[in-house]
Enzyme design. Sequence first.
Site, short mmCIF file in Angstrom:
data_model
loop_
_atom_site.label_atom_id
_atom_site.label_comp_id
_atom_site.label_asym_id
_atom_site.label_seq_id
_atom_site.Cartn_x
_atom_site.Cartn_y
_atom_site.Cartn_z
N MET A 173 -21.07 -13.95 97.16
CA MET A 173 -19.64 -13.79 96.85
C MET A 173 -18.99 -12.61 97.57
O MET A 173 -17.96 -12.12 97.12
CB MET A 173 -19.46 -13.62 95.34
CG MET A 173 -20.11 -14.70 94.50
SD MET A 173 -19.89 -14.37 92.74
CE MET A 173 -21.10 -15.50 92.02
N SER A 174 -19.58 -12.15 98.65
CA SER A 174 -19.02 -10.94 99.29
C SER A 174 -19.30 -10.93 100.78
O SER A 174 -19.57 -11.98 101.38
CB SER A 174 -19.65 -9.69 98.64
OG SER A 174 -21.01 -9.58 99.00
N ASN A 195 -32.28 -14.22 93.44
CA ASN A 195 -32.65 -15.43 92.68
C ASN A 195 -32.64 -16.60 93.64
O ASN A 195 -31.97 -16.55 94.68
CB ASN A 195 -31.64 -15.68 91.55
CG ASN A 195 -30.21 -15.73 92.08
OD1 ASN A 195 -29.58 -14.69 92.30
ND2 ASN A 195 -29.72 -16.93 92.31
N HIS A 233 -14.34 -7.16 94.82
CA HIS A 233 -14.58 -8.57 95.15
C HIS A 233 -13.30 -9.38 95.02
O HIS A 233 -12.43 -9.07 94.20
CB HIS A 233 -15.64 -9.18 94.23
CG HIS A 233 -17.02 -8.64 94.46
ND1 HIS A 233 -17.46 -7.48 93.85
CD2 HIS A 233 -18.04 -9.08 95.22
CE1 HIS A 233 -18.70 -7.24 94.25
NE2 HIS A 233 -19.09 -8.19 95.07
N ALA A 278 -26.24 -8.92 97.23
CA ALA A 278 -27.21 -9.74 96.51
C ALA A 278 -26.81 -11.19 96.75
O ALA A 278 -25.62 -11.50 96.86
CB ALA A 278 -27.17 -9.42 95.03
N SER A 298 -24.37 -5.48 94.87
CA SER A 298 -24.80 -5.66 93.48
C SER A 298 -26.20 -5.11 93.23
O SER A 298 -27.15 -5.52 93.90
CB SER A 298 -24.88 -7.14 93.12
OG SER A 298 -23.63 -7.70 93.05
N HIS A 325 -21.70 -2.41 89.98
CA HIS A 325 -20.89 -2.04 91.15
C HIS A 325 -20.23 -0.70 90.85
O HIS A 325 -19.19 -0.66 90.20
CB HIS A 325 -19.81 -3.08 91.43
CG HIS A 325 -20.36 -4.41 91.83
ND1 HIS A 325 -20.83 -4.66 93.09
CD2 HIS A 325 -20.51 -5.55 91.15
CE1 HIS A 325 -21.24 -5.92 93.15
NE2 HIS A 325 -21.07 -6.48 91.99
N TYR A 373 -13.09 -12.24 93.69
CA TYR A 373 -13.02 -12.91 92.38
C TYR A 373 -12.46 -12.01 91.29
O TYR A 373 -12.12 -12.48 90.21
CB TYR A 373 -14.39 -13.46 91.96
CG TYR A 373 -15.50 -12.44 91.84
CD1 TYR A 373 -15.54 -11.52 90.80
CD2 TYR A 373 -16.53 -12.40 92.78
CE1 TYR A 373 -16.55 -10.59 90.70
CE2 TYR A 373 -17.54 -11.47 92.70
CZ TYR A 373 -17.55 -10.57 91.66
OH TYR A 373 -18.55 -9.64 91.58
N GLU A 374 -12.37 -10.71 91.57
CA GLU A 374 -11.78 -9.81 90.57
C GLU A 374 -10.26 -9.91 90.58
O GLU A 374 -9.59 -9.28 89.75
CB GLU A 374 -12.18 -8.37 90.86
CG GLU A 374 -13.66 -8.10 90.62
CD GLU A 374 -14.05 -6.70 91.06
OE1 GLU A 374 -13.98 -5.79 90.23
OE2 GLU A 374 -14.41 -6.53 92.24
N HIS A 418 -26.45 -12.76 85.60
CA HIS A 418 -26.25 -11.46 86.24
C HIS A 418 -27.42 -10.53 85.90
O HIS A 418 -27.80 -9.68 86.70
CB HIS A 418 -24.92 -10.86 85.79
CG HIS A 418 -24.48 -9.67 86.58
ND1 HIS A 418 -24.38 -9.67 87.96
CD2 HIS A 418 -24.11 -8.42 86.20
CE1 HIS A 418 -23.97 -8.47 88.39
NE2 HIS A 418 -23.81 -7.70 87.34
N1 HPA Z 1 -24.86 -17.07 94.08
C1 HPA Z 1 -23.83 -16.28 94.43
N2 HPA Z 1 -23.90 -14.96 94.41
C2 HPA Z 1 -25.06 -14.41 94.03
C3 HPA Z 1 -26.17 -15.18 93.65
C4 HPA Z 1 -26.05 -16.58 93.68
O1 HPA Z 1 -26.99 -17.34 93.37
N3 HPA Z 1 -27.15 -14.30 93.32
C5 HPA Z 1 -26.65 -13.05 93.51
N4 HPA Z 1 -25.39 -13.11 93.93
#
Ligand code: HPA
Length: 273
Positions: free
Chosen positions: A211-212, A235, A83, A113, A30, A61, A85-86, A247
């Site tokens: 998530m990856s 973050n 991903h 990320a 990401s 992406h 989740y897609e 995002h």
């Molecule tokens: N959680 C999950 N995936 C992420 C996050 C998060 O806080 N930040 C960037 N990708």
Amino acid sequence: MNYDATQTAAGDIRRLTGRAEHHVAAVLGSGLSDYAQHLPGAIAVPYADITGFPVPRVAGHAGTAYSVELGGVPTLILAGRAHFYEGHGLDQVVFAVRAAVATGARTVLLTNASGGCGEYLEAGDLVLLSDHLNLTGQNPLFGPNDDRMGTRFPDLSAAYDPDLRRVAHDTASEVDVDVKEGVYAWFSGPTYETPAEVQMAKRLGADMVGMSTVPETIAARHIGARVIAISLVTNLAAGISPVPLSHEEVQETADAARERFTRLVDALLPRLG
Ligand code: HPA
């Protein structure tokens, strides 16, 4: 498991890039997928032109493979990933990594990320994965094993190659980029985690949540490739961050980290061959 399909995709990659082999593969996560665009002489191949490649649909992406020689090492850079989740099956999620390994890549650099929950982590940190927690209950190796790819029960006791981590630490100090180390917990997404989930992951030993990456690591280890992974903490994770997650924040932090990330990866990739 789709051995024949990954061989077909590897054939497409060879034909479309004009390179018989790649020795290193990298997946850009990401907000980091711009990385390949500054590489002189890179040959770009849209994922849509490679048989079986899933095309990612999330902003930030991209869906392009770049073939490039870096310090004499033929390298395949996968800008963008599919991903879970897609709605892609995990076979699809790991397909590009399997195809890259089938072109000859013995080493895979995965980037992502993440949200930081480790005490010592701040937004903007670059963190080498030392290990992972798979909190999804999912695994890309579910189903019959194809022995042409790897063993039924792959060992993950050193999933993130300790020698490559040392190389990455040395490289980072040479190019003056701070790099930390931590454990990454895989959540399915697409919701960001709840504060309670973040606290759970933290107590279980996670420093980052995301998530990856984990399915790709599992698939790469299954087929015998070495893995190194770098997470950009975009973050602080939910409940640790004082503000709601978005995002946009992820993209902004990735933009701000681009120069450091590029400096590190430029220096690191040729050393992974
Ligand atoms: N959680 C999950 N995936 C992420 C996050 C998060 O806080 N930040 C960037 N990708």
